[in-house]
Enzyme design. Structure first.
Site, PDB file in Angstrom:
ATOM      1  N   ASP A  91      31.050  39.520  39.694  1.00  0.00           N
ATOM      2  CA  ASP A  91      30.856  38.109  39.344  1.00  0.00           C
ATOM      3  C   ASP A  91      30.506  37.353  40.624  1.00  0.00           C
ATOM      4  OD1 ASP A  91      31.800  39.064  36.932  1.00  0.00           O
ATOM      5  OD2 ASP A  91      33.210  37.420  36.595  1.00  0.00           O
ATOM      6  N   LYS A 153      27.841  32.918  33.739  1.00  0.00           N
ATOM      7  CA  LYS A 153      29.261  32.557  33.625  1.00  0.00           C
ATOM      8  C   LYS A 153      29.433  31.100  34.005  1.00  0.00           C
ATOM      9  CE  LYS A 153      33.696  33.781  35.825  1.00  0.00           C
ATOM     10  NZ  LYS A 153      34.352  34.723  36.767  1.00  0.00           N
ATOM     11  N   LYS A 182      29.616  34.276  29.620  1.00  0.00           N
ATOM     12  CA  LYS A 182      31.050  34.339  29.877  1.00  0.00           C
ATOM     13  C   LYS A 182      31.572  32.930  30.150  1.00  0.00           C
ATOM     14  CE  LYS A 182      34.521  36.145  33.133  1.00  0.00           C
ATOM     15  NZ  LYS A 182      34.787  37.066  34.268  1.00  0.00           N
TER      16      LYS A 182
END
EC number: 4.1.2.4
Length: 221
Positions: A91, A153, A182
């Site tokens: 991430d 995300k 996400k």
């Protein structure tokens, strides 16, 4: 939807700068018991988790976290190191300075470089929505798509706000069908988790999911 159906979409997360090994170990054990999608932990713990739990646990870690202001070269090196140490998912935080400068070509190139670095492993790009205008969010959806990332995300959880339902709807509408979404940051209720999933999220980044759902894995929530 049963509690177990939600948990399989959860990145069970502990990113506190003061996280201790016993806390990380407990996180891993919970993830194994409740079958979360992954654990999300600081890079410094990736190697130890991998050595301790091996292939039984899916390790996610963060790069350029939480500010995103590292150089592309530093992020690429860190991503490669994380994969070498046993991470399966990365991430990475987008450079918000580049966003505010409108340099989306540079951002796209950085995402492409990160995806090349991690190869078959999953790359999620954190855009930190709380600092962005809608036009910037849309431009980042295009950059994430064009750069070849696997996920977009919402948040680090360390910004001025976390995920919002409006942002998830906007992101889902503007990334390609190949890019998953996400939501992360400030997700503290079962109803929120269910709503994010219904809005098109594939993953949820939260620390509270196991606590909220561990007694509800086999019942409708």
């Amino acid at each position: 939807m049963k509690g177990s159906d939600i948990l399989k979409h959860v990145d069970h997360t502990l990113l506190s700068p003061t996280a201790t090994w016993p806390q990380i170990e407990e996180l891993c054990e919970e993830a194994l018991i409740y079958h979360t999608a992954s654990i999300c932990i600081p890079p410094s713990y990736v190697s130890r988790v991998h050595e301790t739990f091996g292939a039984s646990i899916n390790i996610c870690t963060v790069i350029g976290f939480p500010l995103g202001a590292d150089t592309t070269e530093a992020k690429v090196w860190a991503a490669k190191q994380a994969v070498k140490n046993g991470a399966s998912e990365i991430d990475a935080v987008v450079n918000l300075g580049d966003v505010k400068n409108g340099d989306f070509d540079k951002i796209t190139e950085e995402i492409a470089s990160l995806k090349k670095a991690v190869g078959k492993h999953i790359l999620k790009i954190i855009i930190e929505t709380c600092y962005l205008e809608d036009e910037e969010k849309i431009a980042l959806c295009h950059a994430v798509t064009d750069g070849g990332a696997d996920y977009i995300k919402t948040s680090t959880g360390f910004g001025s706000a976390g995920a919002s339902h409006a942002d998830v709807v906007l992101m889902r509408a503007n990334v390609s069908k190949d890019v998953k979404v996400k939501a992360a940051g400030g997700i503290r209720t079962i109803s929120d988790m269910k709503q994010y999933l219904s809005e098109g999220c594939d993953r949820l980044g939260c620390s509270a999911a196991v606590r909220l759902l561990k007694d509800k894995t086999d019942i409708e929530v």
